[in-house]
Design a protein around this motif. Structure first.
Motif, PDB file in Angstrom:
ATOM      1  N   ALA A  61      12.514 -12.399   5.315  1.00 55.41           N
ATOM      2  CA  ALA A  61      11.882 -12.057   6.587  1.00 55.41           C
ATOM      3  C   ALA A  61      12.883 -12.158   7.731  1.00 55.41           C
ATOM      4  O   ALA A  61      12.930 -11.288   8.609  1.00 55.41           O
ATOM      5  CB  ALA A  61      10.689 -12.981   6.844  1.00 55.41           C
ATOM      6  N   THR A  62      13.677 -13.200   7.723  1.00 55.97           N
ATOM      7  CA  THR A  62      14.679 -13.398   8.772  1.00 55.97           C
ATOM      8  C   THR A  62      15.681 -12.257   8.791  1.00 55.97           C
ATOM      9  O   THR A  62      16.021 -11.720   9.854  1.00 55.97           O
ATOM     10  CB  THR A  62      15.402 -14.739   8.574  1.00 55.97           C
ATOM     11  N   GLN A  63      16.163 -11.861   7.632  1.00 57.33           N
ATOM     12  CA  GLN A  63      17.155 -10.789   7.553  1.00 57.33           C
ATOM     13  C   GLN A  63      16.592  -9.463   8.052  1.00 57.33           C
ATOM     14  O   GLN A  63      17.266  -8.725   8.787  1.00 57.33           O
ATOM     15  CB  GLN A  63      17.658 -10.653   6.121  1.00 57.33           C
ATOM     16  N   ALA A  64      15.354  -9.159   7.668  1.00 53.29           N
ATOM     17  CA  ALA A  64      14.750  -7.894   8.085  1.00 53.29           C
ATOM     18  C   ALA A  64      14.537  -7.858   9.595  1.00 53.29           C
ATOM     19  O   ALA A  64      14.823  -6.855  10.253  1.00 53.29           O
ATOM     20  CB  ALA A  64      13.420  -7.689   7.356  1.00 53.29           C
ATOM     21  N   LEU A  65      14.043  -8.942  10.152  1.00 45.84           N
ATOM     22  CA  LEU A  65      13.818  -9.003  11.595  1.00 45.84           C
ATOM     23  C   LEU A  65      15.132  -8.958  12.363  1.00 45.84           C
ATOM     24  O   LEU A  65      15.250  -8.287  13.396  1.00 45.84           O
ATOM     25  CB  LEU A  65      13.046 -10.269  11.955  1.00 45.84           C
ATOM     26  N   HIS A  66      16.123  -9.675  11.862  1.00 43.71           N
ATOM     27  CA  HIS A  66      17.428  -9.709  12.523  1.00 43.71           C
ATOM     28  C   HIS A  66      18.051  -8.321  12.568  1.00 43.71           C
ATOM     29  O   HIS A  66      18.668  -7.929  13.564  1.00 43.71           O
ATOM     30  CB  HIS A  66      18.344 -10.691  11.787  1.00 43.71           C
ATOM     31  N   TYR A  67      17.858  -7.542  11.516  1.00 38.43           N
ATOM     32  CA  TYR A  67      18.430  -6.195  11.450  1.00 38.43           C
ATOM     33  C   TYR A  67      17.870  -5.301  12.555  1.00 38.43           C
ATOM     34  O   TYR A  67      18.605  -4.535  13.181  1.00 38.43           O
ATOM     35  CB  TYR A  67      18.161  -5.569  10.083  1.00 38.43           C
ATOM     36  N   VAL A  68      16.557  -5.372  12.794  1.00 40.22           N
ATOM     37  CA  VAL A  68      15.936  -4.458  13.757  1.00 40.22           C
ATOM     38  C   VAL A  68      15.949  -4.990  15.186  1.00 40.22           C
ATOM     39  O   VAL A  68      15.649  -4.257  16.131  1.00 40.22           O
ATOM     40  CB  VAL A  68      14.475  -4.131  13.366  1.00 40.22           C
ATOM     41  N   ALA A  69      16.294  -6.252  15.367  1.00 38.17           N
ATOM     42  CA  ALA A  69      16.260  -6.873  16.697  1.00 38.17           C
ATOM     43  C   ALA A  69      17.286  -6.240  17.632  1.00 38.17           C
ATOM     44  O   ALA A  69      18.328  -5.749  17.192  1.00 38.17           O
ATOM     45  CB  ALA A  69      16.529  -8.367  16.574  1.00 38.17           C
ATOM     46  N   PRO A  70      17.012  -6.235  18.944  1.00 34.42           N
ATOM     47  CA  PRO A  70      17.958  -5.671  19.905  1.00 34.42           C
ATOM     48  C   PRO A  70      19.302  -6.405  19.864  1.00 34.42           C
ATOM     49  O   PRO A  70      19.350  -7.637  19.735  1.00 34.42           O
ATOM     50  CB  PRO A  70      17.266  -5.890  21.262  1.00 34.42           C
ATOM     51  N   VAL A  71      20.365  -5.647  19.973  1.00 33.51           N
ATOM     52  CA  VAL A  71      21.708  -6.227  20.014  1.00 33.51           C
ATOM     53  C   VAL A  71      21.822  -7.143  21.235  1.00 33.51           C
ATOM     54  O   VAL A  71      21.352  -6.819  22.326  1.00 33.51           O
ATOM     55  CB  VAL A  71      22.775  -5.110  20.066  1.00 33.51           C
ATOM     56  N   GLY A  72      22.422  -8.278  21.026  1.00 27.43           N
ATOM     57  CA  GLY A  72      22.561  -9.252  22.099  1.00 27.43           C
ATOM     58  C   GLY A  72      21.381 -10.192  22.211  1.00 27.43           C
ATOM     59  O   GLY A  72      21.428 -11.167  22.962  1.00 27.43           O
ATOM     60  N   GLU A  73      20.302  -9.886  21.467  1.00 20.52           N
ATOM     61  CA  GLU A  73      19.102 -10.721  21.496  1.00 20.52           C
ATOM     62  C   GLU A  73      18.632 -11.069  20.085  1.00 20.52           C
ATOM     63  O   GLU A  73      17.508 -11.535  19.904  1.00 20.52           O
ATOM     64  CB  GLU A  73      17.970  -9.993  22.233  1.00 20.52           C
ATOM     65  N   LYS A  74      19.480 -10.807  19.104  1.00 21.78           N
ATOM     66  CA  LYS A  74      19.033 -10.895  17.719  1.00 21.78           C
ATOM     67  C   LYS A  74      18.513 -12.282  17.344  1.00 21.78           C
ATOM     68  O   LYS A  74      17.451 -12.423  16.750  1.00 21.78           O
ATOM     69  CB  LYS A  74      20.135 -10.439  16.765  1.00 21.78           C
ATOM     70  N   GLN A  75      19.270 -13.307  17.677  1.00 22.55           N
ATOM     71  CA  GLN A  75      18.855 -14.651  17.294  1.00 22.55           C
ATOM     72  C   GLN A  75      17.555 -15.052  17.986  1.00 22.55           C
ATOM     73  O   GLN A  75      16.632 -15.560  17.357  1.00 22.55           O
ATOM     74  CB  GLN A  75      19.955 -15.660  17.635  1.00 22.55           C
ATOM     75  N   GLU A  76      17.486 -14.797  19.295  1.00 22.19           N
ATOM     76  CA  GLU A  76      16.311 -15.188  20.071  1.00 22.19           C
ATOM     77  C   GLU A  76      15.071 -14.400  19.620  1.00 22.19           C
ATOM     78  O   GLU A  76      13.989 -14.977  19.474  1.00 22.19           O
ATOM     79  CB  GLU A  76      16.547 -14.960  21.560  1.00 22.19           C
TER      80      GLU A  76
END
Length: 200
Positions: A170-185
């Protein structure tokens, strides 16, 4: 893993496509995610026509079933011809609903706690159906989840991935689609909402 995203005439694109895009990040792990419709083609509230990837009955054998919303949900809720095609079982399936999709869950008597989430427009109809509406984006009760607000579809998808594939996937999938510069948050915020609901 078979996932059915139920998509009806007048559907909301955000509900169906956000979940489709996120859950298909797990396609390499053998996930099969399909947009399931009551007819061969459906057209969205904004005029986007899609060809059904599977009939509505595909949901009956799926591991996960997600109800999208749309502008004709009240009509669908009054249609035994459509709802009668669904034979769902929360004892063996994860079942989620987005916005007005919660009304369909209510009509199918699939909200045992009689509490759930929906969008502002649909709220009075869901309450008429006997469901107490919560002022939050996601509510999970065992194998049933409801979400309110179009972009809350990310929470439904994250719930499915967390339950069926685990935290790392789940973490990997969400991290992939998250906005650049905001991925972790971004990733942590989504997971925090879901994990709070499931008690983790």
């Amino acid at each position: 893993m078979k996932v059915a995203i139920l998509t009806f005439e007048g559907y909301n694109e955000l509900d169906s496509f956000v979940a489709l895009g996120l859950l298909n990040r797990l396609k390499p792990s053998g996930w099969e995610v399909r947009l399931c419709c009551p007819q061969a083609e459906v057209t969205s509230m904004n005029g986007v026509t899609l060809h059904a990837q599977a009939p509505l009955e595909y949901a009956n054998s799926a591991d996960v079933v997600l109800f999208g919303s749309g502008i004709f949900t009240r009509d669908i809720a009054r249609s035994p011809d459509i709802l009668g095609r669904l034979q769902l079982d929360p004892a063996r399936q994860l079942i989620g609903a987005q916005c007005s999709g919660t009304l369909l869950l209510a009509k199918l008597q699939l909200i045992p706690s009689l509490t759930g989430c929906t969008d502002t427009t649909t709220r009075p109809w869901v309450e008429e159906a006997g469901i107490a509406v919560l002022e939050k984006p996601l509510h999970i009760d065992g194998n049933i989840a409801t979400a309110g607000g179009c972009l809350a579809s990310q929470y439904l998808a994250a719930w499915v991935m967390l339950r069926m594939a685990g935290l790392e996937a789940a973490t990997q999938a969400l991290h992939y689609v998250a906005p650049v510069g905001e991925k972790q948050e971004y990733t942590q915020r989504v997971l925090d909402v879901v994990m709070k609901e499931v008690g983790l």
